[in-house]
Design a protein around this motif. Structure first.
Motif, mmCIF file in Angstrom:
data_model
loop_
_atom_site.group_PDB
_atom_site.id
_atom_site.type_symbol
_atom_site.label_atom_id
_atom_site.label_comp_id
_atom_site.label_asym_id
_atom_site.label_seq_id
_atom_site.Cartn_x
_atom_site.Cartn_y
_atom_site.Cartn_z
ATOM 1 N N LEU A 133 21.756 45.321 60.468
ATOM 2 C CA LEU A 133 22.494 46.170 59.546
ATOM 3 C C LEU A 133 22.070 47.432 59.267
ATOM 4 O O LEU A 133 22.656 48.321 59.175
ATOM 5 C CB LEU A 133 22.533 45.254 58.174
ATOM 6 C CG LEU A 133 23.664 44.142 58.199
ATOM 7 C CD1 LEU A 133 23.542 43.224 56.973
ATOM 8 C CD2 LEU A 133 25.070 44.214 58.621
ATOM 9 N N ARG A 134 20.661 47.718 59.039
ATOM 10 C CA ARG A 134 19.989 48.871 58.589
ATOM 11 C C ARG A 134 20.209 49.746 59.764
ATOM 12 O O ARG A 134 20.328 51.094 59.539
ATOM 13 C CB ARG A 134 18.578 48.841 58.490
ATOM 14 C CG ARG A 134 18.171 48.111 57.242
ATOM 15 C CD ARG A 134 16.875 47.883 56.680
ATOM 16 N NE ARG A 134 15.856 48.099 57.803
ATOM 17 C CZ ARG A 134 15.275 46.928 58.180
ATOM 18 N NH1 ARG A 134 15.559 45.679 57.711
ATOM 19 N NH2 ARG A 134 14.359 46.954 59.184
ATOM 20 N N THR A 160 29.173 41.198 54.997
ATOM 21 C CA THR A 160 28.018 41.547 54.236
ATOM 22 C C THR A 160 28.118 42.344 52.762
ATOM 23 O O THR A 160 29.161 42.814 52.568
ATOM 24 C CB THR A 160 27.229 42.567 55.275
ATOM 25 O OG1 THR A 160 25.885 42.626 54.784
ATOM 26 C CG2 THR A 160 27.813 43.752 55.503
ATOM 27 N N THR A 163 26.264 45.004 51.565
ATOM 28 C CA THR A 163 25.986 46.473 51.505
ATOM 29 C C THR A 163 27.055 47.154 52.390
ATOM 30 O O THR A 163 27.862 46.788 53.179
ATOM 31 C CB THR A 163 24.623 46.740 51.892
ATOM 32 O OG1 THR A 163 24.298 46.234 53.111
ATOM 33 C CG2 THR A 163 23.802 45.763 50.960
ATOM 34 N N GLY A 164 26.593 48.430 52.382
ATOM 35 C CA GLY A 164 27.445 49.517 53.091
ATOM 36 C C GLY A 164 28.873 49.641 52.849
ATOM 37 O O GLY A 164 29.670 49.865 53.771
ATOM 38 N N GLY A 221 32.853 49.394 56.176
ATOM 39 C CA GLY A 221 31.389 48.831 56.065
ATOM 40 C C GLY A 221 31.830 47.636 55.141
ATOM 41 O O GLY A 221 32.977 47.515 54.541
ATOM 42 N N TYR A 269 23.669 50.566 54.343
ATOM 43 C CA TYR A 269 23.557 49.133 54.503
ATOM 44 C C TYR A 269 22.050 48.737 54.075
ATOM 45 O O TYR A 269 20.927 49.729 54.751
ATOM 46 C CB TYR A 269 23.497 49.029 56.222
ATOM 47 C CG TYR A 269 25.350 48.958 56.657
ATOM 48 C CD1 TYR A 269 25.781 47.747 56.391
ATOM 49 C CD2 TYR A 269 25.783 49.926 57.185
ATOM 50 C CE1 TYR A 269 26.952 47.708 56.967
ATOM 51 C CE2 TYR A 269 27.036 49.995 57.399
ATOM 52 C CZ TYR A 269 27.919 48.700 57.369
ATOM 53 O OH TYR A 269 29.204 48.634 57.638
ATOM 54 N N ASP A 308 24.053 50.911 47.748
ATOM 55 C CA ASP A 308 24.837 50.658 48.812
ATOM 56 C C ASP A 308 26.260 50.855 48.613
ATOM 57 O O ASP A 308 27.156 50.591 49.432
ATOM 58 C CB ASP A 308 24.861 48.899 48.925
ATOM 59 C CG ASP A 308 25.194 48.380 47.642
ATOM 60 O OD1 ASP A 308 25.239 49.087 46.452
ATOM 61 O OD2 ASP A 308 25.819 47.179 47.351
ATOM 62 N N ARG A 343 22.957 50.150 61.506
ATOM 63 C CA ARG A 343 24.221 51.043 61.206
ATOM 64 C C ARG A 343 24.274 52.176 60.722
ATOM 65 O O ARG A 343 25.244 53.083 60.796
ATOM 66 C CB ARG A 343 25.445 49.972 60.734
ATOM 67 C CG ARG A 343 25.475 48.589 61.377
ATOM 68 C CD ARG A 343 26.548 47.955 60.408
ATOM 69 N NE ARG A 343 26.742 46.556 61.112
ATOM 70 C CZ ARG A 343 27.835 45.722 60.717
ATOM 71 N NH1 ARG A 343 28.479 45.911 59.597
ATOM 72 N NH2 ARG A 343 27.772 44.449 61.211
ATOM 73 N N ASN A 344 23.365 52.548 59.545
ATOM 74 C CA ASN A 344 22.873 53.538 59.007
ATOM 75 C C ASN A 344 22.742 54.827 59.968
ATOM 76 O O ASN A 344 23.248 56.069 59.787
ATOM 77 C CB ASN A 344 21.870 53.717 58.092
ATOM 78 C CG ASN A 344 22.054 52.673 56.908
ATOM 79 O OD1 ASN A 344 23.357 52.566 56.197
ATOM 80 N ND2 ASN A 344 21.113 51.822 56.694
#
Length: 450
Positions: free
Chosen positions: A42-43, A14, A16-17, A10, A36, A68, A45-46
């Motif tokens: 990106l979200r 980017t 976050t994550g 992660g 993320y 994050d 990916r969670n």
């Protein structure tokens, strides 16, 4: 015996994550387990299956309590992780607050999506719930700064102050005869409520953030004071989206100073975030240590604890200042305030720090004329002001200053936690000014630590 390995799961390309996997001799340790945030890709990916079975992790090392960096922990626990979460005592305390709020918001968002019918999923479900957070909170193991602690067989971790938020730490892992230093999020050289960030120790490899890797923070200015005076004069509300942990405290300190010196009129200030109110109680000890009052020197500090009190702040009948989470306007009570206040040109929204790509905060900062809230487009007629003075992240010069204080050059610097342009710019600067090999890793990339 195979070589110790580091895998970037992660925060690559980017901000976050944050998730970094260290493996050695069959043992696995995860450094940070963040959510993320930002754009939908990106979200999503969670929701992807974690690349390894969470049950095979011996421990998680947590650098600090921002979402994050810690927000994925309950999902790991739901999927089988049950080892210790090693972090400072303040991080443990704040992370529970952050995770409880995160679970609540996800449950509320799923419930609202089901009621309103705008979710593509039927039914919409939260990533995790309050029960998952309760199982997670039992796993936190507080660790003092500078105490070498076993994270797994043959892997130790030492935490040092990162100066970013209360309890934030850098993490040095000793594994297979090599030392790898994770910066976490680095703070600025001075913070009014947090221990000063410590110089980095010697390490063979360093994993360093680059949120502001291609820019410098502006010098102090009158941006906030000017915005408040203009808004009060026209009878509007100043809405300040602010992270509940640390940013809210810094904003309140500044507002108190502005009113004490007469730079802005004495004005009611509301804190409207259950998580911020809980975090304020944790920060009270830091306030006492600095000799500061619990009210931050504000003559009229008020709180909105209940949903009804929060709803009344959607359209206040008198000029006031509302500080509410989340800081990027991606969720929480501030979203409801924005829906009601953005169409009114008397109002002002002050953005107080980094706004990730794909968030409402970023859209507002870039001059959007409409933003989407709860399935509807809302016109932006209110004034929008960006004030970067509140950032708790080191800028490019401050990051370089920290790296220069390493006792000896590392073999490689891995640049993470930045939009790709920022990370690439900072990696180039490390190579040009320090002469160290600097790499912006790819998602899923594995490197040897020996």
């Amino acid at each position: 015996m195979s070589s110790p390995m580091l895998t970037f799961l992660g925060a690559t390309g980017t901000v976050t994550g944050s998730r970094f996997l260290v493996e050695h001799g069959g043992e696995r340790v995860l450094v940070d387990a963040g959510l993320y945030q930002g754009v939908k890709s990106l979200r999503e990916r969670n929701w992807e299956a974690f690349p390894i079975d969470p049950a095979t992790l011996r421990s998680v090392v947590l650098t600090h309590a921002h979402l994050d960096h810690c927000g994925f922990l309950p999902r790991l626990v739901r999927d089988g992780f049950d080892g210790p979460i090693l972090c400072t005592p303040e991080t443990a305390e704040l992370a529970v607050i952050v995770l409880e709020d995160s679970a609540h918001l996800q449950e509320e968002d799923a419930r609202y999506a089901n009621q309103a019918g705008f979710s593509k999923h039927s039914p919409a479900l939260p990533l995790y719930d309050a029960d998952d957070v309760q199982r997670t909170r039992r796993l936190f193991v507080p660790v003092a700064f500078h105490a070498e602690t076993e994270a797994a067989d043959g892997v130790t971790v030492t935490l040092r102050s990162a100066g970013h938020i209360l309890g934030s730490a850098t993490a040095t892992l000793e594994v297979g005869g090599s030392a790898v230093l994770f910066s976490g999020d680095l703070g600025r050289p001075r913070h009014p409520l947090v221990p000063v960030r410590e110089d980095p120790p010697a390490a063979d490899l360093v994993v360093v953030e680059s949120t502001y890797g291609d820019r410098r923070h502006p010098p102090r200015s009158s941006t906030l004071a000017d915005a408040i005076r203009r808004t009060i004069k026209r009878g509007g509300t100043v809405l300040i989206p602010a992270f509940a942990v640390d940013r809210t405290e810094l904003v309140l300190l500044e507002l108190g100073e502005l009113m004490r010196t007469g730079a802005v009129p004495r004005t009611p200030v509301f804190v409207d975030s259950p998580m911020a109110l809980a975090a304020l109680r944790v920060y009270e000890r830091a306030l006492q240590d600095q000799g500061l009052p619990r009210t931050f020197g504000l003559p009229d500090l008020r709180t909105a604890a209940s949903p009804l009190e929060s709803e009344e702040l959607n359209a206040p009948s008198y000029p006031c200042i509302v500080v509410s989470a989340s800081g990027m306007a991606s969720g929480g009570r501030v979203v409801h305030h924005l829906a009601h206040q953005l169409p009114d040109p008397r109002n002002c929204v002050v953005l107080t720090g980094y706004q990730a790509v794909g968030t409402r905060g970023r859209d507002l900062a870039e001059g959007a004329r409409h933003v989407k809230i709860h399935g509807r487009y809302v016109p932006v007629r209110a004034e929008v002001v960006v004030d970067d003075e509140f950032s708790a992240h080191a800028d490019a010069d401050e990051l370089m200053s920290w790296l220069r204080r390493m006792p000896s050059p590392p073999r490689t610097a891995f640049v993470v936690h930045g939009e790709r342009t920022a990370s690439v710019a900072f990696a180039r600067r490390i190579e040009d000014e320090l002469g160290w090999p600097a790499v912006v890793p790819q998602m899923g990339e594995r490197v040897r630590l020996d």
